[in-house]
Scaffold this active site. Sequence first.
Site, short mmCIF file in Angstrom:
data_model
loop_
_atom_site.label_atom_id
_atom_site.label_comp_id
_atom_site.label_asym_id
_atom_site.label_seq_id
_atom_site.Cartn_x
_atom_site.Cartn_y
_atom_site.Cartn_z
N GLY A 1 0.82 -1.20 0.00
CA GLY A 1 0.00 0.00 0.00
C GLY A 1 0.86 1.25 0.00
O GLY A 1 1.92 1.29 0.63
N GLY B 1 -5.85 -8.86 -5.98
CA GLY B 1 -4.60 -8.56 -6.66
C GLY B 1 -3.59 -9.64 -6.33
O GLY B 1 -3.94 -10.82 -6.13
N ILE C 1 -1.82 -10.09 -3.57
CA ILE C 1 -2.00 -10.67 -2.24
C ILE C 1 -3.25 -11.53 -2.20
O ILE C 1 -3.24 -12.64 -1.65
CB ILE C 1 -2.06 -9.56 -1.18
N ARG D 1 -11.78 -4.34 -7.92
CA ARG D 1 -12.38 -3.09 -8.42
C ARG D 1 -13.02 -3.30 -9.78
O ARG D 1 -14.11 -2.80 -10.05
CB ARG D 1 -11.30 -2.00 -8.50
N ARG E 1 -13.06 -9.44 -14.11
CA ARG E 1 -12.26 -10.05 -15.16
C ARG E 1 -12.35 -11.57 -15.02
O ARG E 1 -12.95 -12.07 -14.08
CB ARG E 1 -10.80 -9.60 -15.10
N ARG F 1 -6.22 -2.39 5.04
CA ARG F 1 -5.94 -1.18 5.80
C ARG F 1 -7.13 -0.93 6.73
O ARG F 1 -8.28 -1.22 6.38
CB ARG F 1 -5.74 0.02 4.86
N ASP G 1 -5.77 -7.46 11.43
CA ASP G 1 -4.35 -7.11 11.52
C ASP G 1 -4.17 -5.60 11.43
O ASP G 1 -3.10 -5.09 11.74
CB ASP G 1 -3.55 -7.80 10.41
N HIS H 1 -0.74 -5.07 13.05
CA HIS H 1 -0.25 -4.76 11.70
C HIS H 1 1.08 -5.47 11.42
O HIS H 1 2.10 -4.84 11.13
CB HIS H 1 -0.11 -3.25 11.50
N GLY I 1 1.27 -8.11 9.12
CA GLY I 1 1.12 -8.93 7.91
C GLY I 1 2.39 -9.03 7.09
O GLY I 1 2.69 -10.07 6.51
#
Length: 314
Positions: free
Chosen positions: A73, A147, A149, A170, A173, A229, A252, A276, A278
Amino acid sequence: MTQDVWLPLPPEEIRGLPEGPNYLFWDGGRQEFPGDPADCAVYVVPYMRREPVKIRPLRAMTGLRVIQTLTAGVDDITANLGLVAPGVRLCNARGVHETSTAELALTLTLASLRGIPGFVRAQDEEHWQGAFRPALADRTVLIVGYGAIGSAIEDRLAAFEVERVIRVARSGRTTARGAVHPFTELPALLPEADVVILSTPLTDETRGLVDAGFLARMKDGALLVNVARGPVVDTAALLGELAGGRLTAALDVTDPEPLPPGHPLWRAPGVLITPHVGGPSSAFRPRAERLLVDQLTRFVNHEPLRDVVLTTGA
């Protein structure tokens, strides 16, 4: 002219760095800078530092050409692009965190489903008490943010005999594994999932994505796992669902972060919280070093950079 490259890892410990740049070590842990920020051409952002530390030298980096994060990110940098001159390429760390983050996503999922936090508390009290808990096997898992991850999470789910994986991103596909549904289809898909794993980047579109309406559509007894996030989730809405016992959560990341003492999330029923973590594991360092060597070799040789998220002013 020699160009400075600021690295958050000691350059002498990174094998294969290309010759040419002047490598300077700054991990954000000391107040003084390693050199004149105006001479910095490539700024590799310190890892596991708070936003004010990361952005502190940006305004003075007048010769900057590349910002390279060691995170997937980049929201803390994009929020401060007003400090950066036009024409600077911002690159993220695709390929560095997939292994660690996907591993933690599975750890949180399994620990929550199998009631590990309760067993740990019972161990502290020397209390032997068995329980019948849900398995991950035969469950439907929805991955929001498919994506690199998200795909790595599905890689690891394959060994656990899940009944179905639903992929959402988002934009929709088709992949070799099957359909990836667009965000617009989330309302219809949420009631089907026993586990919802969030691995989406934080953007204007995803901030507050998991609001009261999102949570209300999740099935009774479902588990929400957030390795994305904190602000992707509306904390107040989640607290309401946790208090009623309808949903459980494994987080997390939180909003706010770090989670302050006394915050109601700490003691909310049915929630497992990790701070946090990860990305930071033994898998991080070798992958980060490989990324830096490859990216800096491309920079020195005037080749296209990897994983350019945006160019400022474009």
